[in-house]
Enzyme design. Structure first.
Site, mmCIF file in Angstrom:
data_model
loop_
_atom_site.group_PDB
_atom_site.id
_atom_site.type_symbol
_atom_site.label_atom_id
_atom_site.label_comp_id
_atom_site.label_asym_id
_atom_site.label_seq_id
_atom_site.Cartn_x
_atom_site.Cartn_y
_atom_site.Cartn_z
ATOM 1 C CE1 TYR A 176 106.353 23.082 42.057
ATOM 2 C CE2 TYR A 176 106.305 25.028 40.646
ATOM 3 C CZ TYR A 176 106.977 23.938 41.170
ATOM 4 O OH TYR A 176 108.272 23.702 40.793
ATOM 5 C CE LYS A 180 108.959 23.716 44.288
ATOM 6 N NZ LYS A 180 109.940 22.822 44.935
#
Length: 309
Positions: A176, A180
């Protein structure tokens, strides 16, 4: 009774929001509609880990918007595929005749420590967050470039969704965090490439209580209904900044990253050159090490990674 727009800052604009069936995306869609925008509500209706699919969440948000006097349509395509991203733009154009703003928000989590992180979990998170930003942006940008080249005025806006995990890192979220962080890089490139066509591209790093963060903010309870207390972690607190960035009022703001949480907005300042040393010739490893240590003594210490002790 339908809610009246507070200012009409987005009156006449057509806005696409991905992952808008719940959480932040739903809050953004409702906020844009309240400000006069016509909204395309995209959501696959998947679970927190990306499994399953249902058109129900997107349909419910469309019903909410219409019940308040707004205009909206649902899109249930997979925006991490070329077909789904193309159809997303096509639905906006077919339903409302134009596209002005794209809010890339869709995503899910598959958290693991790195040594336990499967390749499938890495690929799935990269796909939904990073590819799921790239493809809608690509197809929307192609439309806006064609409009600009045809001599029509373009005042388009893109709002991408990064995270504090992408800016600082987060233990147990290597996939993640990497995705991001990649979204920030994509934002900077798109802002530079698309400015000549009248397109502005910015990113937010939001913090709010959603399905993805319910464990993180488990101790932050919602304000009781009717109490009048400020619910600091409500998703709707992030939406006003997103609406402004997605409106014509944000003219001149592009290539920026904002952190938004509760009542706070912060302009995030990324990598900049810090202390430097130049020998004017090749270093030996020992010399390079000595120079690096001296530079680190005068450099600012980085903020800690989320979850690190």
């Amino acid at each position: 009774m339908a809610a009246e727009p507070t200012s009409g800052i987005c009156a006449g604009r057509v806005v696409v929001v991905t992952g808008a069936g719940r959480g932040l995306g739903r809050a953004h869609a409702l906020a844009f509609a309240a400000e006069g925008a016509r909204v395309v509500v995209n959501d696959l209706g998947v679970g927190l880990d990306g499994s399953g699919a249902s058109g129900t969440p997107a349909g419910r948000v469309v019903e909410e918007i219409r019940a308040r006097g707004g205009e909206a349509v649902a899109h249930g395509g997979d925006i991490a595929t070329a077909e789904g991203a193309q159809s997303l733009v096509a639905v906006a154009l077919g339903s409302f005749g134009r596209l002005d703003t794209l809010v890339n928000n869709a995503g899910f989590l598959r958290d693991r420590m790195l040594v336990n992180l499967d390749e499938d979990d890495w690929d799935a998170v990269m796909r939904v967050h990073l590819k799921g930003h790239f493809l809608p942006l690509k197809h929307a940008a192609a439309h806006w470039r064609a409009e600009s080249k045809a001599g029509r005025e373009v005042a388009a806006r893109v709002v991408n969704t990064s995270s504090g995990a992408g800016l600082l890192g987060s233990v147990g979220q290597g996939n993640y965090s990497a995705a991001k962080a990649g979204i920030v890089g994509l934002t900077l490139v798109a802002a530079a490439e698309m400015s000549r066509y009248g397109v502005q591209v910015n990113a937010i790093a939001p913090a709010a209580r959603t399905r993805m963060t319910e464990q993180t903010f488990a101790d932050t309870m919602a304000a009781p209904p009717g109490s009048g207390a400020f619910d600091a972690m409500a998703p709707g607190n992030v939406s006003p900044l997103v609406v402004w960035l997605g409106s014509a009022a944000s003219a001149g703001v592009t290539g920026r990253v904002f952190e938004a949480e509760a009542g706070r907005i912060t302009v995030m300042e990324g990598w900049r050159p810090g202390p430097t040393a130049d020998k004017g010739a090749r270093w030996t490893p020992a010399e390079a090490g000595d120079a690096a240590l001296k530079l680190l003594e005068s450099a600012e210490r980085p903020q800690g990674v989320y979850g690190a002790r």
